[in-house]
Design an enzyme around this catalytic site. Structure first.
Site, PDB file in Angstrom:
ATOM      1  N   GLU A 105      19.010  55.188  58.705  1.00  0.00           N
ATOM      2  CA  GLU A 105      19.410  56.599  58.594  1.00  0.00           C
ATOM      3  C   GLU A 105      19.434  57.305  59.942  1.00  0.00           C
ATOM      4  O   GLU A 105      20.204  58.237  60.137  1.00  0.00           O
ATOM      5  CB  GLU A 105      18.567  57.361  57.566  1.00  0.00           C
ATOM      6  CG  GLU A 105      17.132  57.587  57.909  1.00  0.00           C
ATOM      7  CD  GLU A 105      16.378  58.299  56.798  1.00  0.00           C
ATOM      8  OE1 GLU A 105      16.923  59.210  56.168  1.00  0.00           O
ATOM      9  OE2 GLU A 105      15.206  57.953  56.568  1.00  0.00           O
ATOM     10  N   GLU A 143      10.906  50.661  53.872  1.00  0.00           N
ATOM     11  CA  GLU A 143      10.874  51.996  54.473  1.00  0.00           C
ATOM     12  C   GLU A 143      11.271  51.925  55.951  1.00  0.00           C
ATOM     13  O   GLU A 143      12.012  52.780  56.438  1.00  0.00           O
ATOM     14  CB  GLU A 143       9.465  52.598  54.288  1.00  0.00           C
ATOM     15  CG  GLU A 143       9.213  53.932  54.948  1.00  0.00           C
ATOM     16  CD  GLU A 143      10.133  55.057  54.487  1.00  0.00           C
ATOM     17  OE1 GLU A 143      10.892  54.883  53.523  1.00  0.00           O
ATOM     18  OE2 GLU A 143      10.114  56.128  55.132  1.00  0.00           O
ATOM     19  N   LYS A 191      18.329  67.090  53.505  1.00  0.00           N
ATOM     20  CA  LYS A 191      16.887  67.064  53.291  1.00  0.00           C
ATOM     21  C   LYS A 191      16.527  67.179  51.815  1.00  0.00           C
ATOM     22  O   LYS A 191      15.661  66.497  51.324  1.00  0.00           O
ATOM     23  CB  LYS A 191      16.259  68.216  54.077  1.00  0.00           C
ATOM     24  CG  LYS A 191      14.739  68.240  54.057  1.00  0.00           C
ATOM     25  CD  LYS A 191      14.174  67.114  54.876  1.00  0.00           C
ATOM     26  CE  LYS A 191      12.680  66.976  54.727  1.00  0.00           C
ATOM     27  NZ  LYS A 191      12.231  65.618  55.083  1.00  0.00           N
ATOM     28  N   LYS A 241      14.431  53.903  57.563  1.00  0.00           N
ATOM     29  CA  LYS A 241      14.316  54.826  58.714  1.00  0.00           C
ATOM     30  C   LYS A 241      15.292  54.423  59.813  1.00  0.00           C
ATOM     31  O   LYS A 241      15.968  55.269  60.384  1.00  0.00           O
ATOM     32  CB  LYS A 241      12.897  54.812  59.311  1.00  0.00           C
ATOM     33  CG  LYS A 241      11.817  55.524  58.543  1.00  0.00           C
ATOM     34  CD  LYS A 241      11.885  57.024  58.556  1.00  0.00           C
ATOM     35  CE  LYS A 241      12.611  57.531  57.349  1.00  0.00           C
ATOM     36  NZ  LYS A 241      11.834  57.747  56.154  1.00  0.00           N
ATOM     37  N   CYS A 270      23.430  71.709  50.451  1.00  0.00           N
ATOM     38  CA  CYS A 270      23.908  73.092  50.479  1.00  0.00           C
ATOM     39  C   CYS A 270      22.750  74.091  50.400  1.00  0.00           C
ATOM     40  O   CYS A 270      21.732  73.819  49.776  1.00  0.00           O
ATOM     41  CB  CYS A 270      24.809  73.371  49.282  1.00  0.00           C
ATOM     42  SG  CYS A 270      26.208  72.285  49.166  1.00  0.00           S
ATOM     43  N   HIS A 300      15.992  32.166  49.917  1.00  0.00           N
ATOM     44  CA  HIS A 300      16.852  32.189  48.722  1.00  0.00           C
ATOM     45  C   HIS A 300      18.186  32.869  48.999  1.00  0.00           C
ATOM     46  O   HIS A 300      18.847  33.347  48.077  1.00  0.00           O
ATOM     47  CB  HIS A 300      16.111  32.872  47.569  1.00  0.00           C
ATOM     48  CG  HIS A 300      14.847  32.167  47.207  1.00  0.00           C
ATOM     49  ND1 HIS A 300      14.833  30.896  46.687  1.00  0.00           N
ATOM     50  CD2 HIS A 300      13.544  32.524  47.364  1.00  0.00           C
ATOM     51  CE1 HIS A 300      13.574  30.505  46.498  1.00  0.00           C
ATOM     52  NE2 HIS A 300      12.779  31.484  46.902  1.00  0.00           N
ATOM     53  N   ARG A 348      18.318  71.341  56.135  1.00  0.00           N
ATOM     54  CA  ARG A 348      18.663  70.610  54.918  1.00  0.00           C
ATOM     55  C   ARG A 348      19.795  69.614  55.154  1.00  0.00           C
ATOM     56  O   ARG A 348      20.004  68.725  54.341  1.00  0.00           O
ATOM     57  CB  ARG A 348      19.093  71.606  53.823  1.00  0.00           C
ATOM     58  CG  ARG A 348      17.970  72.515  53.384  1.00  0.00           C
ATOM     59  CD  ARG A 348      18.505  73.719  52.657  1.00  0.00           C
ATOM     60  NE  ARG A 348      18.966  73.399  51.324  1.00  0.00           N
ATOM     61  CZ  ARG A 348      18.299  73.659  50.220  1.00  0.00           C
ATOM     62  NH1 ARG A 348      17.118  74.203  50.296  1.00  0.00           N
ATOM     63  NH2 ARG A 348      18.793  73.364  49.042  1.00  0.00           N
ATOM     64  N   TRP A 408      27.165  71.065  52.122  1.00  0.00           N
ATOM     65  CA  TRP A 408      27.095  69.603  52.285  1.00  0.00           C
ATOM     66  C   TRP A 408      28.133  69.063  51.314  1.00  0.00           C
ATOM     67  O   TRP A 408      27.983  69.197  50.098  1.00  0.00           O
ATOM     68  CB  TRP A 408      25.687  69.128  51.931  1.00  0.00           C
ATOM     69  CG  TRP A 408      25.429  67.684  52.167  1.00  0.00           C
ATOM     70  CD1 TRP A 408      25.108  67.087  53.350  1.00  0.00           C
ATOM     71  CD2 TRP A 408      25.422  66.639  51.180  1.00  0.00           C
ATOM     72  NE1 TRP A 408      24.910  65.742  53.167  1.00  0.00           N
ATOM     73  CE2 TRP A 408      25.094  65.440  51.847  1.00  0.00           C
ATOM     74  CE3 TRP A 408      25.660  66.585  49.805  1.00  0.00           C
ATOM     75  CZ2 TRP A 408      25.003  64.215  51.190  1.00  0.00           C
ATOM     76  CZ3 TRP A 408      25.568  65.366  49.158  1.00  0.00           C
ATOM     77  CH2 TRP A 408      25.250  64.203  49.842  1.00  0.00           C
ATOM     78  N   ASN A 431      25.770  75.932  44.988  1.00  0.00           N
ATOM     79  CA  ASN A 431      25.155  74.617  45.205  1.00  0.00           C
ATOM     80  C   ASN A 431      25.269  73.853  43.895  1.00  0.00           C
ATOM     81  O   ASN A 431      25.060  74.433  42.827  1.00  0.00           O
ATOM     82  CB  ASN A 431      23.659  74.740  45.522  1.00  0.00           C
ATOM     83  CG  ASN A 431      23.397  75.369  46.855  1.00  0.00           C
ATOM     84  OD1 ASN A 431      24.331  75.645  47.605  1.00  0.00           O
ATOM     85  ND2 ASN A 431      22.129  75.596  47.153  1.00  0.00           N
ATOM     86  N   GLY A 432      25.532  72.544  43.970  1.00  0.00           N
ATOM     87  CA  GLY A 432      25.611  71.744  42.754  1.00  0.00           C
ATOM     88  C   GLY A 432      27.014  71.188  42.568  1.00  0.00           C
ATOM     89  O   GLY A 432      27.835  71.211  43.493  1.00  0.00           O
TER      90      GLY A 432
HETATM   91  C1  F6R Z   1      14.540  59.299  53.808  1.00  0.00           C
HETATM   92  C2  F6R Z   1      14.437  60.460  52.962  1.00  0.00           C
HETATM   93  C3  F6R Z   1      14.997  60.377  51.597  1.00  0.00           C
HETATM   94  C4  F6R Z   1      14.100  61.153  50.611  1.00  0.00           C
HETATM   95  C5  F6R Z   1      14.772  61.213  49.237  1.00  0.00           C
HETATM   96  C6  F6R Z   1      13.885  61.890  48.215  1.00  0.00           C
HETATM   97  O1  F6R Z   1      13.936  59.510  55.058  1.00  0.00           O
HETATM   98  O2  F6R Z   1      13.927  61.478  53.366  1.00  0.00           O
HETATM   99  O3  F6R Z   1      15.178  59.065  51.190  1.00  0.00           O
HETATM  100  O4  F6R Z   1      12.866  60.506  50.546  1.00  0.00           O
HETATM  101  O5  F6R Z   1      15.976  61.910  49.349  1.00  0.00           O
HETATM  102  O6  F6R Z   1      13.580  63.185  48.616  1.00  0.00           O
HETATM  103  P1  F6R Z   1      12.345  63.959  47.985  1.00  0.00           P
HETATM  104  O7  F6R Z   1      11.104  63.250  48.415  1.00  0.00           O
HETATM  105  O8  F6R Z   1      12.433  65.349  48.541  1.00  0.00           O
HETATM  106  O9  F6R Z   1      12.515  63.909  46.496  1.00  0.00           O
END
Ligand code: F6R
Length: 606
Positions: free
Chosen positions: A485, A478, A601, A482, A2, A501, A27, A74, A98-99
């Site tokens: 997502e 990672e 984001k 990627k 949000c 295992h 975001r 969001w 927000n929250g």
């Molecule tokens: C994945 C991604 C998320 C962030 C996570 C933490 O591509 O972007 O997994 O890494 O939400 O976000 P920050 O780094 O802003 O605390």
């Protein structure tokens, strides 16, 4: 996640609010809305979907006024829909939030008894009726304070009031909120980015504080209602980073920016003349530290996992790594000799902030590694190491991940040297290698065409696995994150040695498996694990680094060779093809790469 915008001025504010909401689109959100106050009436327009839709709706309806609030939502409570979109309004007040209000169910029951009819499924609507109720008995400031004292959970709020046409009220607990100052107008924003096109003069609210904005002044108050003074900060200008340039997506641009990101960060932390690491003002004596706990979420957590290998190899500290949302609710044994390091691109992630807050309350040593230096986490920690990546707009983190690993590695080297765990000669050599890392990343980016051609297999897959050992294991995690997502393909990262295992059962004919096997100490072991999956029908994409020695294994489907470097630096190079693979797979599927479904984001809720 949000986003909030509020503007009070002398001219019409709708189009400025709309522009700021567009800035907040990065975001990740599912609905949007605006409310303005005009001739004693609150006008509210909102919609499910993007800000473009809101813009079209605004053309049909009157939302004039020189005071207004806007929101991108969001969904947390209630599905994405017109009715659940913010603002939420009564006759008296309109609110953006927000929250999460954790006691909203209880508050709602009470308000229904008092005769209020709820229109939405959101937790936010209780705020609207609570403040409307208090306005019957109290003046504005007291009514807002009474309302706030009822709320449990987290909030950043923006509110306008029918009977107070000259003010906006903002309040913060747990979710970030900023105030901006302009000529004859003032602004409210969930982050400084929302306000950057209007001003570079910003103040931040701390938890429990609220503010009253008029067009020519802003007053700040603490929880008890006493007036407080706020510092006004001047933000640096980095407008060019908010533009895609010739790229189709921010993500593609941000991946390609990585050589520059590394170069900038190395320039910030490395004294090129003395070939030494500049970490000034480190507030603790290294002799007072025995343990290091690294904490983050998602991609940031993965950078912590990589750093554990470096720190264990190059220092004597006991290292542990934690996911912020787990750490914050566990019974932790806080010890004075532990340094807590928090990793966060945005610096606003609610779980990471809560974990930091917990450590602060227990008087622990806290260090934040963040990209956004004005962020809540940066402001709260005892010591901050910025990653200097520039704004990251694509929801999927790419350049910030490399930046996080880089700062962690630089810190590792410095601590190793200070604690005499590394000889001067080797320390200097490793610094020299760091200075050349950006070139290696640049050359590895040239593998783009090859990665593009293998991406078809991954975009058609039902599921796939990423395997690695040592530092390549968190890189595998990672890579899998990627891919899932962006391409919505089920992907798992696994330590290659663990396959036997259990997960080997998943391997079937033609299943794509990415094996990260750089020529490090684990190389031979990983190649054996790779053979185990090939024997069971996996279609293996091997990612290794260039070497004069051939890979001794048959039936590898494809091999990608990144540049070669000292073992410590291999995680940076292995990451590049995985980022590109996720990008191209999603591109082939036609998905919204910069705003993947359901994601945000800056994750400012638990
Ligand atoms: C994945 C991604 C998320 C962030 C996570 C933490 O591509 O972007 O997994 O890494 O939400 O976000 P920050 O780094 O802003 O605390």
């Amino acid at each position: 996640m949000c986003g909030i915008v509020g503007i009070i001025g002398k001219k019409q504010v709708t189009s400025e609010i709309l522009n700021s909401l567009k800035k907040l689109e990065y975001r990740g959100y599912d609905s949007a809305g605006i409310a303005t106050l005009n001739n004693g009436e609150i006008n509210e327009v909102k919609c499910e979907g993007r800000v473009d839709v809101l813009e079209k709706n605004l053309l049909k309806l009157d939302t004039s006024g020189n005071i207004g609030i806007g929101h991108v939502r969001w969904a947390t409570h209630g599905a994405p829909s017109n009715v659940n979109a913010h603002p939420h309004s009564s006759n008296e007040v309109s609110v953006v939030h927000n929250g999460i209000i954790e006691n909203s169910t209880l508050l709602k029951k009470d308000l229904i008894k008092k005769g209020y009819n709820f229109k939405s499924q959101t937790d936010t609507e209780v705020i609207v009726y609570l403040v409307s109720e208090y306005l019957k008995k109290y003046k504005i400031k007291d009514a807002v304070m009474k309302m706030l004292s009822n709320l449990q959970g987290s909030y950043a709020l923006g509110m306008i009031f029918k009977d107070y046409p000259n003010l906006i009220i903002g309040a913060r607990r747990g979710s970030p909120l900023a105030v901006g100052y302009g000529p004859g107008e003032n602004y409210l924003g969930s982050d400084s980015y929302a306000l950057k096109s209007m001003t570079n003069k910003i103040s931040y609210l701390n938890d429990g504080e609220f503010c009253i904005l008029n067009n020519d002044q802003v007053e700040f108050f603490d929880e008890q209602g006493s007036k407080i003074n706020k510092k006004i900060l001047t933000l640096s200008s980095d407008e060019k980073n908010y533009d895609k340039g010739d790229y189709k997506h921010f993500m593609a641009k941000e991946i390609d920016e990585q050589p520059n990101v590394i170069n900038n960060c190395v320039n910030e932390y490395i004294d090129k003349i003395n070939n030494d690491i500049n970490i000034f003002n480190f507030p603790w004596n290294e002799k007072d530290i025995r343990n290091i706990t690294l904490i983050g979420c998602g991609t940031a957590y993965h950078s912590c996992l990589v750093a554990k290998y470096w720190l264990e190899e190059l220092t004597d500290f006991e290292i542990s790594v934690d996911i912020a949302s787990e750490f914050r609710y566990r019974k932790n044994k806080f010890k004075n000799e532990t340094l807590y390091i928090f990793l966060s691109q945005s610096g606003e992630t609610a779980d990471t902030f809560a974990a930091l807050d917990l450590c602060k309350k227990n008087n622990m040593k806290t260090c934040a590694i963040v990209n956004v230096i004005e962020s809540s986490i940066a402001r709260e920690a005892n010591f901050v190491l910025p990653t200097h990546c520039g704004p990251e707009i694509g929801v999927a983190s790419t350049k910030a991940f490399l930046g996080q690993m880089l700062v962690l590695y630089i810190l590792t080297l410095k601590l190793s040297f200070l604690t005499k765990n590394i000889e001067q000669k080797l320390y200097k050599e490793k610094i020299k290698d760091l200075k050349n890392l950006h070139n290696k990343v640049k050359n590895t980016l040239l593998l783009e065409n090859k990665i593009n051609s293998v991406a078809n297999v991954f975009s058609d897959a039902k599921g796939c696995m990423f395997l690695g050992r040592g530092t390549s294991f968190p890189i595998a995690l990672e890579g899998a994150l990627k891919l899932k997502e962006l391409s919505y393909i089920h992907a798992e990262g696994y330590p290659a040695g663990e396959m036997k295992h259990g997960p080997l059962a998943l391997i079937e004919d033609g299943m794509p498996v990415i094996v990260l096997a750089p020529r490090d100490n684990y190389y031979k072991k990983t190649i054996s694990n790779m053979q185990e999956v090939i024997a069971r029908g996996a279609k293996v994409l091997l990612i290794t680094n260039k070497s004069e020695d051939d890979v001794f294994s048959e039936n590898i489907w494809e091999t990608i060779e990144v540049e070669t470097a000292n073992n410590d630096l291999l995680p940076f190079l292995l990451t590049i093809p995985l980022q590109k693979l996720a990008y191209f797979s999603a591109l082939k599927k036609g998905y919204d790469i910069d705003k993947p479904r359901n994601l945000a984001k800056s994750v400012t809720v638990e």
